[in-house]
Design a protein around this motif. Structure first.
Motif, PDB file in Angstrom:
ATOM      1  N   VAL A 109      -5.860  -7.458  -1.024  1.00 27.00           N
ATOM      2  CA  VAL A 109      -6.084  -6.064  -0.669  1.00 27.00           C
ATOM      3  C   VAL A 109      -7.435  -5.960   0.017  1.00 27.00           C
ATOM      4  O   VAL A 109      -8.460  -6.271  -0.600  1.00 27.00           O
ATOM      5  CB  VAL A 109      -6.050  -5.153  -1.915  1.00 27.00           C
ATOM      6  CG1 VAL A 109      -6.300  -3.706  -1.519  1.00 27.00           C
ATOM      7  CG2 VAL A 109      -4.726  -5.294  -2.637  1.00 27.00           C
ATOM      8  N   PRO A 117       0.982  -5.215   0.082  1.00 27.78           N
ATOM      9  CA  PRO A 117       0.413  -6.026   1.167  1.00 27.78           C
ATOM     10  C   PRO A 117       1.178  -7.339   1.339  1.00 27.78           C
ATOM     11  O   PRO A 117       1.785  -7.844   0.396  1.00 27.78           O
ATOM     12  CB  PRO A 117      -1.014  -6.290   0.687  1.00 27.78           C
ATOM     13  CG  PRO A 117      -0.918  -6.257  -0.809  1.00 27.78           C
ATOM     14  CD  PRO A 117       0.130  -5.227  -1.124  1.00 27.78           C
ATOM     15  N   THR A 118       1.147  -7.869   2.538  1.00 26.48           N
ATOM     16  CA  THR A 118       1.794  -9.157   2.815  1.00 26.48           C
ATOM     17  C   THR A 118       0.769 -10.121   3.394  1.00 26.48           C
ATOM     18  O   THR A 118      -0.377  -9.766   3.685  1.00 26.48           O
ATOM     19  CB  THR A 118       2.964  -8.988   3.801  1.00 26.48           C
ATOM     20  OG1 THR A 118       2.468  -8.449   5.035  1.00 26.48           O
ATOM     21  CG2 THR A 118       4.020  -8.047   3.230  1.00 26.48           C
ATOM     22  N   GLY A 170      -1.104  -9.264   6.581  1.00 24.45           N
ATOM     23  CA  GLY A 170      -1.849  -8.014   6.612  1.00 24.45           C
ATOM     24  C   GLY A 170      -1.000  -6.769   6.735  1.00 24.45           C
ATOM     25  O   GLY A 170      -1.517  -5.650   6.607  1.00 24.45           O
ATOM     26  N   ASP A 171       0.300  -6.924   7.024  1.00 23.30           N
ATOM     27  CA  ASP A 171       1.186  -5.759   7.073  1.00 23.30           C
ATOM     28  C   ASP A 171       1.469  -5.251   5.659  1.00 23.30           C
ATOM     29  O   ASP A 171       1.349  -5.979   4.670  1.00 23.30           O
ATOM     30  CB  ASP A 171       2.509  -6.122   7.752  1.00 23.30           C
ATOM     31  CG  ASP A 171       2.351  -6.423   9.227  1.00 23.30           C
ATOM     32  OD1 ASP A 171       1.336  -5.972   9.805  1.00 23.30           O
ATOM     33  OD2 ASP A 171       3.205  -7.125   9.787  1.00 23.30           O
ATOM     34  N   TRP A 172       1.867  -3.998   5.585  1.00 20.42           N
ATOM     35  CA  TRP A 172       2.273  -3.391   4.315  1.00 20.42           C
ATOM     36  C   TRP A 172       3.759  -3.050   4.400  1.00 20.42           C
ATOM     37  O   TRP A 172       4.202  -2.386   5.345  1.00 20.42           O
ATOM     38  CB  TRP A 172       1.456  -2.125   4.021  1.00 20.42           C
ATOM     39  CG  TRP A 172       0.025  -2.431   3.676  1.00 20.42           C
ATOM     40  CD1 TRP A 172      -0.955  -2.808   4.556  1.00 20.42           C
ATOM     41  CD2 TRP A 172      -0.565  -2.408   2.380  1.00 20.42           C
ATOM     42  NE1 TRP A 172      -2.126  -3.018   3.879  1.00 20.42           N
ATOM     43  CE2 TRP A 172      -1.929  -2.774   2.549  1.00 20.42           C
ATOM     44  CE3 TRP A 172      -0.092  -2.103   1.105  1.00 20.42           C
ATOM     45  CZ2 TRP A 172      -2.815  -2.847   1.476  1.00 20.42           C
ATOM     46  CZ3 TRP A 172      -0.974  -2.174   0.039  1.00 20.42           C
ATOM     47  CH2 TRP A 172      -2.317  -2.549   0.216  1.00 20.42           C
ATOM     48  N   LEU A 176      -9.662   0.232   3.497  1.00 21.98           N
ATOM     49  CA  LEU A 176      -8.233   0.493   3.522  1.00 21.98           C
ATOM     50  C   LEU A 176      -7.991   1.950   3.901  1.00 21.98           C
ATOM     51  O   LEU A 176      -8.519   2.868   3.257  1.00 21.98           O
ATOM     52  CB  LEU A 176      -7.643   0.207   2.136  1.00 21.98           C
ATOM     53  CG  LEU A 176      -6.125   0.092   2.024  1.00 21.98           C
ATOM     54  CD1 LEU A 176      -5.610  -1.078   2.841  1.00 21.98           C
ATOM     55  CD2 LEU A 176      -5.728  -0.080   0.557  1.00 21.98           C
ATOM     56  N   ALA A 230      -1.107 -12.551  -0.674  1.00 19.15           N
ATOM     57  CA  ALA A 230      -1.769 -11.433  -0.009  1.00 19.15           C
ATOM     58  C   ALA A 230      -3.010 -11.016  -0.784  1.00 19.15           C
ATOM     59  O   ALA A 230      -3.172 -11.332  -1.968  1.00 19.15           O
ATOM     60  CB  ALA A 230      -0.817 -10.245   0.106  1.00 19.15           C
TER      61      ALA A 230
END
Length: 620
Positions: free
Chosen positions: A23, A137-138, A141-143, A27, A21
């Motif tokens: 960042v 983060p993954t 793009g999901d957290w 954000l 992932a």
């Protein structure tokens, strides 16, 4: 099989490379956290958790302190977290999750680590609670959550009597009379008897008083604070004042940040006097020069009949519902190993608990058995008074300088200009102990680089060094053994320079009339031998008062279980109405409220059941 920290596989941190992932530069932390909290809230309110994989990493953690389990529990992995929530949500109904925006933000604890961290508040059927979540983060793009921490803050309908809730009425000359009746328990026995008037006993009593639970501290010494005054003169705090504040009444802003090395005795007297001031300011009920000689529990009513011997020789028998042992981390009898020939040694043998001051042994040869904190403090004091002192090191020791170590470990948390101490306590607690092992390893390596000069000097002298359990430093040593390390405030340099002599090339075989004979045939002459060899089983404190049957029913108190939680501290120890409170100033500040909330909940009939996890039974 007993849980073994030395072989426990270290959990991986959620590094960016492990997560595959990045960042993003743009954000919106608030939107990410709000969406996540809303999704968790929907799952909690519907009691449907089949979608938790979209909210949590596969290797995620949830640590709870009383809010959802009425216990101290840590759960790892989506199946286990799912089972815990399925079991407990129908009984606790957590709801009204609300973001606390002042502590929201992206944090970068290392180049390869990033998470959005925030506090949140919520309520249950009986409690007001807080939480902390860290989202990482993954690849898509999901957290997702790596850690969730939940903590019971207050009981609904039973707030602490602080600020506007304090007694608003003036006292017209009756305060002294009312305080005497209260402190002597003329009208009724207390609900809680606290054995020990050190920081742990005082903190619990202060918390209970603010929750309107009547308590009495029974302290064997003549004055509050004597547990500090009567220890060896070299006793020294090894952590900063920002870490040590007490509940409701922090140290004043001109208090020294650290104890002065050459004036530690006077500093510790100052702490002792502060404890006395604290007890008076908080109007705590304390009987000094008194001892609890016996405590018997009614098997049906589950109340305790307690006999107290007072300073004038009289006895008072009380009936109480709770007993809190606040007697520290030592057993009643010093832990001195049995070594052949001790009976023929013509010198003096004593434990570090029995040692008072270096000037007692001026002109004599002293050997200290042990190489932990007490051994270093005492050896340092002997050197400062010109006494010939040798440290016998039985095994290796973890060494960290307080200057460099706390700069790494406490930066941005317990420090000048840091967050309020109540916030810092919760942030610190939100890192599950086992989850944090790799982070601890990294910090140990940073500190070792900063401490390279002193560590090299010790190694050159022959002092055996380790880096803690699996390289994690002092933390897990403290939680599992309450020893095995020294946070250096000056003694290490004296050892490196040969000013404190060192012996560690052979184990003790026996005592002779004039010293110690070792397995390799060498002999060390001694007039005094001080054993800094540990403090024994905490349950022996209970045995002296409550007898064998009760003590044998108690859980182990210190040491970590397979979840990384302490076995028995800060909650009932396996016998209803029996509690053990202990710790340094920081731990006592934080966990005294946990004990007080549990006792208050029991007293008011709102305490639930401690959650017993029996394994994953499937998911929705």
């Amino acid at each position: 099989m007993a849980f073994d920290l030395n072989t426990f596989p270290i959990p991986p941190l959620p590094t960016l490379d492990r997560l595959n992932a990045v960042v993003p530069e743009a954000l919106d932390e608030r939107r990410i956290v709000t969406d996540w909290l809303n999704a968790l809230s929907n799952a909690l309110e519907s009691n449907k958790f089949s979608g938790l994989s979209s909210l949590f990493l596969e290797d995620s953690w949830w640590r709870d302190m009383l809010a959802l389990t009425w216990d101290f529990r840590t759960f790892r992995g989506i199946p286990v977290i799912t089972q815990f929530l399925q079991d407990q949500i129908p009984y606790t109904h957590p709801r009204t999750l609300k973001l606390r925006e002042e502590y929201l933000g992206l944090q970068r604890p290392a180049d390869d680590l990033a998470w959005i961290s925030t506090f949140f508040d919520f309520e249950t059927d009986v409690g007001i609670a807080s939480g902390i979540v860290r989202l990482v983060p993954t690849a898509n793009g999901d957290w997702k959550a790596h850690v969730v921490y939940t903590n019971l803050e207050d009981l609904k309908g039973f707030p602490e009597k602080l600020g506007p809730l304090r007694n608003p009425l003036p006292n017209h000359g009756s305060w002294a009379r009312e305080r005497k009746r209260e402190a002597e328990f003329i009208d009724a026995d207390p609900a809680v008897l606290i054995i020990g008037g050190g920081q742990s006993g005082l903190d619990v009593a202060a918390r209970l008083k603010c929750l309107d639970v009547r308590s009495l501290i029974v302290e064997k010494n003549e004055r509050v604070g004597d547990n500090w005054r009567n220890r060896y003169e070299a006793l020294c705090l090894h952590d900063p004042v920002w870490f040590d504040h007490m509940p409701y009444l922090p140290f004043p802003p001109n208090w020294p940040a650290y104890s002065p090395a050459r004036k530690s005795y006077f500093y510790e007297k100052r702490i002792a006097n502060w404890l006395e001031i604290y007890a008076e300011a908080m109007e705590l009920n304390i009987w000094t020069s008194s001892t609890v000689t016996k405590a018997l529990q009614d098997p049906v009513r589950k109340v305790w009949k307690v006999t107290i011997k007072r300073s004038d020789g009289s006895e008072r028998v009380m009936t109480v519902r709770h007993i809190v042992f606040a007697t520290g981390i030592s057993s009643p009898e010093p832990k001195i190993p049995k070594i052949p020939g001790m009976d023929k040694f013509r010198g003096q043998l004593l434990h570090s608990l029995q040692h008072k001051k270096a000037t007692d042994h001026v002109g004599k040869k002293v050997v200290i058995v042990g190489a932990g904190t007490s051994a270093h403090d005492i050896a340092h004091d002997y050197h400062n008074h010109g006494v010939d002192v040798t440290m016998f090191q039985r095994g290796s020791t973890y060494i960290m300088s307080t200057k460099n170590g706390w700069d790494v470990l406490f930066r941005g948390l317990y420090c000048e200009g840091g967050p309020p101490v109540d916030i810092a306590d919760r942030v610190a607690a939100s890192y599950p102990r086992l989850m944090s092992m790799e982070m601890a390893q990294r910090n140990v390596q940073k500190i070792a680089k900063l401490d390279k000069g002193i560590l090299d000097g010790l190694t050159k002298r022959g002092f055996r060094i380790n880096f803690g359990i699996q390289g994690t430093g002092s933390g897990l040593l403290a939680w599992s053994r309450a020893g095995g390390y020294y946070l250096d405030v000056g003694a290490s340099q004296l050892i490196a320079d040969g000013k404190i002599k060192l012996k560690n090339d052979s184990q003790i075989k026996e005592f002779t009339e004039t010293g110690i004979l070792f397995g390799d045939g060498s002999e060390l002459p001694a007039d005094v031998v001080v054993f800094a060899t540990g403090l024994g089983d905490l349950k022996e404190q209970i045995r002296q008062v409550c007898g064998d049957e009760v003590t044998n029913a108690c859980n182990r108190i210190w040491g970590l279980n397979e979840e990384g939680e302490l076995n028995g501290a800060w909650r009932e120890v396996g016998v209803p109405g029996l509690w053990y409170m202990l710790g340094n100033l920081a731990l006592c500040r934080f966990h005294s409220k946990h004990i007080a909330l549990q006792i208050k909940a029991i007293e008011e009939g709102v305490f639930g059941e401690r959650y017993t996890f029996e394994g994953v039974r499937g998911t929705d």
